[in-house]
Design an enzyme around this catalytic site. Structure first.
Site, PDB file in Angstrom:
ATOM      1  CE  LYS A  38      -2.541   1.670   3.811  1.00 23.17           C
ATOM      2  NZ  LYS A  38      -2.438   3.179   3.688  1.00 23.17           N
ATOM      3  CG  ASP A  65      -4.905   4.471   1.468  1.00 19.41           C
ATOM      4  OD1 ASP A  65      -6.026   5.198   1.247  1.00 19.41           O
ATOM      5  OD2 ASP A  65      -4.493   4.313   2.743  1.00 19.41           O
ATOM      6  CG  LEU A  66      -3.000   8.554  -3.688  1.00 16.34           C
ATOM      7  CD1 LEU A  66      -2.654   8.882  -5.097  1.00 16.34           C
ATOM      8  CD2 LEU A  66      -2.100   8.962  -2.635  1.00 16.34           C
ATOM      9  CE  LYS A  67      -7.772   6.846   3.785  1.00 13.09           C
ATOM     10  NZ  LYS A  67      -6.500   6.453   3.779  1.00 13.09           N
ATOM     11  CG  ASP A  70     -11.662  18.054  -6.232  1.00 12.16           C
ATOM     12  OD1 ASP A  70     -12.566  18.759  -6.349  1.00 12.16           O
ATOM     13  OD2 ASP A  70     -10.569  18.250  -6.376  1.00 12.16           O
ATOM     14  CB  THR A  74     -11.644  16.986 -10.170  1.00 12.43           C
ATOM     15  OG1 THR A  74     -11.893  18.545 -10.579  1.00 12.43           O
ATOM     16  CG2 THR A  74     -10.195  17.095  -9.581  1.00 12.43           C
ATOM     17  CB  THR A 130     -10.585   3.461  12.048  1.00 14.18           C
ATOM     18  OG1 THR A 130      -9.585   4.004  11.309  1.00 14.18           O
ATOM     19  CG2 THR A 130     -11.241   2.426  11.263  1.00 14.18           C
ATOM     20  CD  GLN A 201      -5.148   1.838  13.423  1.00 15.89           C
ATOM     21  OE1 GLN A 201      -6.477   2.152  13.508  1.00 15.89           O
ATOM     22  NE2 GLN A 201      -4.954   1.787  12.234  1.00 15.89           N
ATOM     23  NE  ARG A 222       1.341   2.624  13.265  1.00 18.50           N
ATOM     24  CZ  ARG A 222       0.533   3.404  13.924  1.00 18.50           C
ATOM     25  NH1 ARG A 222       0.947   4.364  14.747  1.00 18.50           N
ATOM     26  NH2 ARG A 222      -0.758   3.382  13.908  1.00 18.50           N
TER      27      ARG A 222
HETATM   28  O1  C5P Z   1       0.399   1.083  11.492  1.00 19.59           O
HETATM   29  P1  C5P Z   1      -1.013   0.562  11.168  1.00 19.59           P
HETATM   30  O2  C5P Z   1      -1.003  -0.847  11.169  1.00 19.59           O
HETATM   31  O3  C5P Z   1      -2.004   1.139  12.211  1.00 19.59           O
HETATM   32  O4  C5P Z   1      -1.342   1.235   9.554  1.00 19.59           O
HETATM   33  C1  C5P Z   1      -2.684   1.173   9.173  1.00 19.59           C
HETATM   34  C2  C5P Z   1      -2.687   1.818   7.739  1.00 19.59           C
HETATM   35  O5  C5P Z   1      -4.031   2.000   7.401  1.00 19.59           O
HETATM   36  C3  C5P Z   1      -2.246   3.219   7.691  1.00 19.59           C
HETATM   37  O6  C5P Z   1      -1.631   3.426   6.448  1.00 19.59           O
HETATM   38  C4  C5P Z   1      -3.500   4.042   7.951  1.00 19.59           C
HETATM   39  O7  C5P Z   1      -3.435   5.218   6.905  1.00 19.59           O
HETATM   40  C5  C5P Z   1      -4.452   2.915   7.166  1.00 19.59           C
HETATM   41  N1  C5P Z   1      -5.758   3.438   7.501  1.00 19.59           N
HETATM   42  C6  C5P Z   1      -6.400   3.191   8.719  1.00 19.59           C
HETATM   43  N2  C5P Z   1      -7.430   3.521   8.971  1.00 19.59           N
HETATM   44  C7  C5P Z   1      -8.454   4.002   8.237  1.00 19.59           C
HETATM   45  C8  C5P Z   1      -7.976   3.936   6.816  1.00 19.59           C
HETATM   46  C9  C5P Z   1      -6.695   3.775   6.513  1.00 19.59           C
HETATM   47  O8  C5P Z   1      -5.715   2.889   9.750  1.00 19.59           O
HETATM   48  N3  C5P Z   1      -9.872   4.019   8.271  1.00 19.59           N
END
Ligand code: C5P
Length: 243
Positions: A38, A65-67, A70, A74, A130, A201, A222
């Site tokens: 990702k 994952d650029l979400k 707009d 666009t 989240t 998280q 992580r």
């Molecule tokens: O390090 P960790 O496991 O928490 O990373 C989770 C990844 O998922 C990160 O890249 C974060 O941007 C992405 N993410 C998230 N929650 C969301 C959408 C994306 O944690 N709702």
């Protein structure tokens, strides 16, 4: 998108690095494991489309994952550019509305019509981030009711606009599948193997639990990128979901 049935293909490793060097070091350590990669805004804004192409050349499936969020025209153009890059999955905010999500699909179709044989990326809607608390949802964003209801509404809107699935918490997978159908794809972050640091998280599940809930892909950062032995950590997760 190529798949071989290896469970590692359902694990999306979040390459959250400020530069390509850090990401390349991790790739070296994970060499040979067919996980998804990702690329989010941190790495993309620093390393650009070139790094995405590097991952594709190395044979990885890539989730960009650029979400996008707009006006429809666009987002249509942005989605076409993303599809031309050859990524396997990308996302737009469901909060952008039906016309915007449909425009994303049209952008993909337009790009693929001029690249016959190119694979169609999985197009995913972002439901409610989240990191949003109920108080934020109700008082700041102005959406009444519990978070889960908002997530289910966004999931339905994404399905009605013809998207392939959504990003959501693993805690919401069962209800999303119930409401939108089992083939509607779920991509779930907020994953922590037993014993791993939770960090920022809050509502987390282990990889085994998330797949038991019926999720299609887990996103994990992580617990792989910030440990001494990322390869051992990833292999341990692959083994835990293989049994
Ligand atoms: O390090 P960790 O496991 O928490 O990373 C989770 C990844 O998922 C990160 O890249 C974060 O941007 C992405 N993410 C998230 N929650 C969301 C959408 C994306 O944690 N709702």
């Amino acid at each position: 998108m190529k798949t071989t049935g290896n469970p590692a293909e359902r694990i999306i490793v979040a390459l959250d690095y400020p530069d390509p060097q850090g990401a390349r070091q991790l790739l070296k350590r994970l060499e040979g494991i067919p996980c998804y990669m990702k690329v989010g805004m941190e790495l993309f804004y620093a390393a650009g489309p070139q790094f995405v192409l590097e991952l594709k050349d190395a044979g990885y499936n890539v989730f960009l994952d650029l979400k996008l969020h707009d006006i429809p025209n666009t987002v249509k153009g942005g989605s076409a550019s993303i599809a031309r890059l050859g990524v396997d999955m990308f996302n737009v905010h469901a909060a952008g509305g039906r016309a915007m999500m449909e425009a994303a699909r049209e952008g993909v179709e337009q790009a693929l019509s001029s690249a016959p044989g190119a694979a169609k990326p999985i197009l995913i809607g972002v439901t409610q981030l989240t990191s949003t608390s109920r108080q934020m949802l109700n008082d700041e964003i102005g959406i009444a009711g519990p978070i889960e209801e908002a997530v289910l509404r966004y999931a339905e809107a994404a399905r009605n606009a013809g998207l392939d699935g959504v990003v959501a918490s693993p805690l919401e997978v069962a209800r999303i599948k119930e409401r939108c159908g089992v083939s509607f794809v779920t991509v779930t972050p907020g994953i922590r193997p037993a014993g791993a640091a939770i960090g920022d998280q809050s509502r987390v599940m282990t990889p085994e639990q998330a797949f038991a809930e019926g999720t299609d892909y887990i996103v994990i950062g992580r617990p792989i990128t910030a440990v001494d032995d990322p390869r051992e950590a990833l292999e341990r997760i692959v083994t835990s979901i293989s049994v």
